[in-house]
Structures are given as structure tokens and as C-alpha cells.
Design an enzyme around this catalytic site. Sequence first.
Site: not given
Length: 208
Positions: A23-27
Site C-alpha cells: 500500500p505504501y508504494h501508492r505514495y
Amino acid sequence: MNNITEEPWDKAFLKALGVVPCPYHRYFYLKEAMLADELKAAESGGTRAEQVMKTEEELFELYADPNLDHKPSQLEKRGGAFYSEVSLDLVDSIWNNKKAINVVNTRNNGAINGLPDDAVVEINAMVDADGAHALSFGTMPTHLNGLLQQVKAYETLAIDAAVYGDYDKALMAMALNPLVPDLATGKKILDDIIAENRDYLPQFANLA
């Protein structure tokens, strides 16, 4: 994850990426959409930092009660679901020398080619009574290695800047940070951070 907006991934991008992003790769890959979501959320419920500070305050008040015998619902607002289970698995593996595979943050020690041995990486590791031993990954594909090297360069420069009070390295860290849109914005953020936290950053006192 409660603390990260579930912005949809482009199917063609996922196919090209060749791995399942966290999920953090969305940033990194969906910056504009994530920024819009964060700004909208900040208008109604405050920034993420403000939300967490409020939740922490409520939790500490609850924890002050020695009769508390249930899991506070506020914990669900902080994100990091299942971390308690992961933590217990890790303790179990160390204490009982289980040699189980856990995802941990540890020294690279040659696990990922192209990174220093002392670089901290989040990676699968065999965990026993002697600690975590990163499993060898080898060489990152070019399209993944680019972001990895950029983020690690930013982190290394930021660490050196913080330890030695080196403004030049701090500025270069901001310039390399993939979440900073341009140098002018990065410099403004850096100068604001130093000005607002001067009492806690004596190593930068010579900039006054």
C-alpha cells in the site's frame, strides 16, 4: 489499511511492474491522487499527524486506567493492523530459536546487490536466537532498482545531515526525495523544518 487510501492501481502498470506493490508504494507511483486524498482528509479530520496525535492522547488516557481489560477501539485508527501478531511471532522465533521466516527491518549484509552492507532494508529474514539474517535477494530489476537507489540515497543524506548538522546534505536529500516535487519546494520545507524545530536541532545552530 486504515491509514492509507485504497487508490486503484492501473492494471497495465501492475503487469509492467511484475510484482505486487505494498500500500505504501501508492505514495511513490500515485503521488497526485494520494496528495488529493490527503488534502481532502485534512480538511475534514485534520492531517494524518494531527489524527495520530489525537488518537495517542486518547490511548494514553485509557492506559492510565489499571482496570482496562479490553483492546481500545482507537488502536484500529492508527493503522499497522496485525503488528501485535507479527511482534509476538518475532519474539517467539528469537526466544525459541525457531529459525522462522519473518519480514523485518535489518542490515542488508549483501542480501540486495548494490546496497551497502549497513543499509537498513525491510526484507524476508530467518530469525533465530542470534537475531535476523536477511535472505539473499540478489540484483533488483532495473525498474525497481531506480526507486530503491533514489530512496536510499535520500535516507543516507538525511541521516548524515541530521548527525553532523550538514545543511548541504540536507538540501540534497530534499532534492532527491521522490515525494518532493521540485528543489524550491524542498528548500522551503527544509528551511521551515529547521526554523520550527531549532530548539531540537542544535547541530544546525550555525545557520542562525
